[in-house]
Design an enzyme around this catalytic site. Structure first.
Site, mmCIF file in Angstrom:
data_model
loop_
_atom_site.group_PDB
_atom_site.id
_atom_site.type_symbol
_atom_site.label_atom_id
_atom_site.label_comp_id
_atom_site.label_asym_id
_atom_site.label_seq_id
_atom_site.Cartn_x
_atom_site.Cartn_y
_atom_site.Cartn_z
ATOM 1 N N ASP A 209 8.702 -30.536 67.304
ATOM 2 C CA ASP A 209 10.055 -30.672 66.771
ATOM 3 C C ASP A 209 10.876 -29.426 67.036
ATOM 4 O O ASP A 209 10.457 -28.557 67.795
ATOM 5 C CB ASP A 209 10.055 -31.095 65.305
ATOM 6 C CG ASP A 209 9.012 -30.370 64.499
ATOM 7 O OD1 ASP A 209 8.574 -30.901 63.473
ATOM 8 O OD2 ASP A 209 8.625 -29.257 64.905
ATOM 9 N N LYS B 28 15.120 -33.071 64.882
ATOM 10 C CA LYS B 28 16.523 -33.484 64.796
ATOM 11 C C LYS B 28 17.226 -33.267 66.121
ATOM 12 O O LYS B 28 17.004 -32.257 66.778
ATOM 13 C CB LYS B 28 17.233 -32.626 63.742
ATOM 14 C CG LYS B 28 17.003 -33.102 62.347
ATOM 15 C CD LYS B 28 17.865 -32.309 61.383
ATOM 16 C CE LYS B 28 17.128 -32.176 60.075
ATOM 17 N NZ LYS B 28 17.423 -31.008 59.317
ATOM 18 N N MET C 42 14.235 -22.124 54.122
ATOM 19 C CA MET C 42 15.132 -23.283 53.994
ATOM 20 C C MET C 42 16.156 -23.022 52.878
ATOM 21 O O MET C 42 16.514 -23.929 52.130
ATOM 22 C CB MET C 42 14.336 -24.562 53.666
ATOM 23 C CG MET C 42 13.396 -24.954 54.788
ATOM 24 S SD MET C 42 12.589 -26.523 54.487
ATOM 25 C CE MET C 42 11.353 -26.059 53.297
HETATM 26 N N1 SAH Z 1 6.240 -23.772 58.870
HETATM 27 C C1 SAH Z 1 7.356 -22.889 59.050
HETATM 28 C C2 SAH Z 1 8.440 -23.120 58.052
HETATM 29 C C3 SAH Z 1 9.092 -24.464 58.166
HETATM 30 S S1 SAH Z 1 10.415 -24.672 57.064
HETATM 31 C C4 SAH Z 1 6.833 -21.441 59.021
HETATM 32 O O1 SAH Z 1 5.705 -21.203 58.646
HETATM 33 O O2 SAH Z 1 7.585 -20.549 59.439
HETATM 34 C C5 SAH Z 1 11.787 -24.187 58.055
HETATM 35 C C6 SAH Z 1 12.344 -22.886 57.566
HETATM 36 O O3 SAH Z 1 11.564 -21.820 58.072
HETATM 37 C C7 SAH Z 1 13.746 -22.586 58.026
HETATM 38 O O4 SAH Z 1 14.713 -23.213 57.229
HETATM 39 C C8 SAH Z 1 13.789 -21.086 57.872
HETATM 40 O O5 SAH Z 1 13.953 -20.727 56.524
HETATM 41 C C9 SAH Z 1 12.387 -20.700 58.270
HETATM 42 N N2 SAH Z 1 12.304 -20.303 59.665
HETATM 43 C C10 SAH Z 1 11.606 -20.895 60.646
HETATM 44 N N3 SAH Z 1 11.726 -20.222 61.804
HETATM 45 C C11 SAH Z 1 12.507 -19.151 61.551
HETATM 46 C C12 SAH Z 1 12.979 -18.065 62.322
HETATM 47 N N4 SAH Z 1 12.684 -17.930 63.597
HETATM 48 N N5 SAH Z 1 13.753 -17.139 61.718
HETATM 49 C C13 SAH Z 1 14.044 -17.241 60.413
HETATM 50 N N6 SAH Z 1 13.630 -18.248 59.647
HETATM 51 C C14 SAH Z 1 12.865 -19.192 60.186
#
Ligand code: SAH
Length: 512
Positions: free
Chosen positions: A39, A61, A176
């Site tokens: 995704d 999305k 998020m």
């Molecule tokens: N499984 C993922 C999180 C998924 S939820 C993890 O462990 O990182 C999605 C959220 O992760 C986003 O809304 C944001 O808050 C955060 N996120 C994911 N990638 C990011 C990035 N490169 N920089 C900052 N926040 C990030």
């Protein structure tokens, strides 16, 4: 394809964004996968590691469209397991941190599908680190809490206990959290958190699009709004944010930050240039125009490899030729010594470097990687090995290679056989989605590392975006560009990737 009873789905963490931050195991599985389900958050450049016939399914999305509902993703994964032996479900960060990975695992297990989780680096930790903020620091905090800001929307049903989060010690990280940021911060302050507590938000952490802002719990919502930092972003709150100034030197320097650069080499060759550019923070679009394919006559190739130990000389015309030759060689012979005592010629330093990986040194090699120079070098060094007349030679090259080497050596009475090890064909797939991004978002620079990359780029009918600069690896490539009416904005002085990168650094920052 499926081996009955052995199908497995791997839930693989892709890491926070930088495609180099996937785990070694995750990368290996990607390389082996028959099918990848991914995704939006996983960097699509990771997909360039997949085998050419790997099926890639996007379930995130799209602009204006919703992601596939979770139940459908679950069904899709179960379905993949009936078709493929190895399916990789690639998920941003760590699969079990707000990634619904555990739901997918449960759905798979209850359908009787073997499933294995491969953890990844979560943005909850890597996000702050990428801007110079450690989530723990001795003497400042020894605990950190990660929570989702999404829950704040439906306050009534929220399972979050914001009061105890506010009251708890240590660093807080919100994922998020951007759409309800103001409300979340307000709630934290109402629950007793000091408004002056340092706070920061980092967007697209570890990617070339990374941006961050620092403020306090009281001011962060305004600062974020003014700066335009939006999702995906990690918010970090706590005294550790104050260490950011001191730790700034740990943040990778990014002279090419904000620059989108297109790399047009084959998938196999792109990585050296791409990773050098990424080191400087460029947003690299790998847009392979050609692909290495097996030669049309595979039987002939196989026979030539089997016979290769009987020659006095082996002549290699490219690094790809070396790779393909030895792939085939080791599928027939176990030991490099089976090759015998043949002398070895290489068309240039790149090819010699590839040979060195097999512990083989070259006897003849021109400094400039062109066929004419190789022949000249044979003439110059001839006395050292008694000339080439009546000597048996195996010439290992690509189907589209120039036949100068063959003709000139035959003229000198050598007995030359051909070993056609591979073919180059136009890349018609868009394996990384880069072609789509180039069309939609444009680029600052397109790089060409050989005449064939120019021809192939043009053959694909891709338009250079307005205002986009062009970098060439040397005069021959530049001449080819001019044939198409394109004047390169920069040309590398020496024909190698290192110099090309230096030329780009100078060219892109000057011409800003
Ligand atoms: N499984 C993922 C999180 C998924 S939820 C993890 O462990 O990182 C999605 C959220 O992760 C986003 O809304 C944001 O808050 C955060 N996120 C994911 N990638 C990011 C990035 N490169 N920089 C900052 N926040 C990030």
């Amino acid at each position: 394809m499926k081996t009955p009873g052995k199908a497995r789905v791997y839930l693989v963490g892709a890491g926070p964004g930088d495609p180099e931050l996937i785990t070694v195991k995750g990368l290996r599985l990607l390389q082996q996968a028959d099918c990848v389900v991914y995704d939006a958050l996983a960097d699509s450049a990771l997909l360039s590691h997949c085998r050419p016939n790997c099926e890639k399914v996007y379930v995130g999305k799209r602009a204006g469209n919703h992601a596939l509902p979770q139940e459908e993703i679950n069904r899709l994964l179960i379905d993949c397991a009936t078709k493929y032996a190895c399916t990789v479900r690639l998920k941003g960060g760590d699969p079990y941190v707000f990634g619904r990975g555990s739901e997918e695992a449960m759905a798979l297990l209850s359908a009787g599908v073997a499933c294995e989780v491969v953890p990844g680096i979560t943005s909850a930790i890597a996000g702050p680190a990428a801007m110079g903020v450690p989530v723990t620091h001795r003497g400042i905090c020894s605990q950190f809490t990660v929570f989702t800001g999404h829950e704040m929307a439906g306050k009534e049903e929220s399972s979050l206990d914001i009061k105890s989060i506010a009251a708890s010690e240590g660093t807080k990280v919100i994922l998020m959290g951007m759409s309800h940021l103001r409300h979340t911060l307000q709630q934290l302050m109402e629950a007793g958190m000091m408004p002056s507590t340092p706070a920061a938000a980092v967007q697209w952490a570890t990617t070339p699009r990374q941006r961050w802002v620092t403020a306090t719990v009281a001011t962060l919502a305004d600062v974020v709004e003014q700066s335009g930092v939006t999702s995906p972003a990690a918010v970090v709150i706590g005294d550790v944010v104050g260490l950011q100034t001191e730790l700034a030197p740990t943040v990778a320097p990014r002279r090419l930050a904000g620059k989108r650069v297109v790399v047009t080499r084959t998938r196999e060759q792109a990585s050296a240039l791409s990773s050098a550019l990424r080191e400087y923070g460029a947003d690299v679009l790998e847009l392979p125009t050609i692909r290495i394919a097996p030669p049309s006559d595979r039987a002939d190739f196989a026979a030539a490899v089997v016979d290769s130990p009987h020659y006095d000389w082996l002549i290699f015309s490219s690094p790809n030729g070396v790779k393909k030759f030895f792939e085939a060689f080791f599928s027939v012979y176990e030991d490099i010594r089976e090759l015998g005592g043949a002398r070895i010629a290489a068309v240039g330093p790149g090819t010699a470097a590839e040979l060195k990986k097999y512990g083989l040194m070259v006897d003849v090699m021109p400094q400039k990687a062109v066929a004419e120079e190789l022949i000249a070098e044979f003439d110059r060094k001839g006395d050292e090995f008694g000339g080439v007349a009546n000597v048996t030679m195996l010439w290992i090259h690509s189907e589209k290679g120039r036949d100068i080497v063959y003709k000139e050596l035959m003229k000198r009475q050598a007995i030359v056989d051909e070993c056609i090890a591979y073919n180059t064909v136009p890349e018609t797939e868009d394996p990384t989605g880069a072609r789509g991004r180039l069309a939609a978002e444009g680029a600052d620079l397109v790089t060409f590392t050989s005449s064939s990359t120019v021809h192939n780029f043009m053959a694909l009918g891709i338009k250079l975006p307005a205002g986009c600069k062009v970098a060439s690896i040397g005069p021959v490539t530049s001449a080819t560009l001019r044939e198409y009416g394109i004047e390169p904005d920069m040309e590398s002085e020496k024909h190698n990737i290192g110099h090309l990168v230096q030329t780009i650094l100078a060219g892109l920052s000057d011409g800003k």
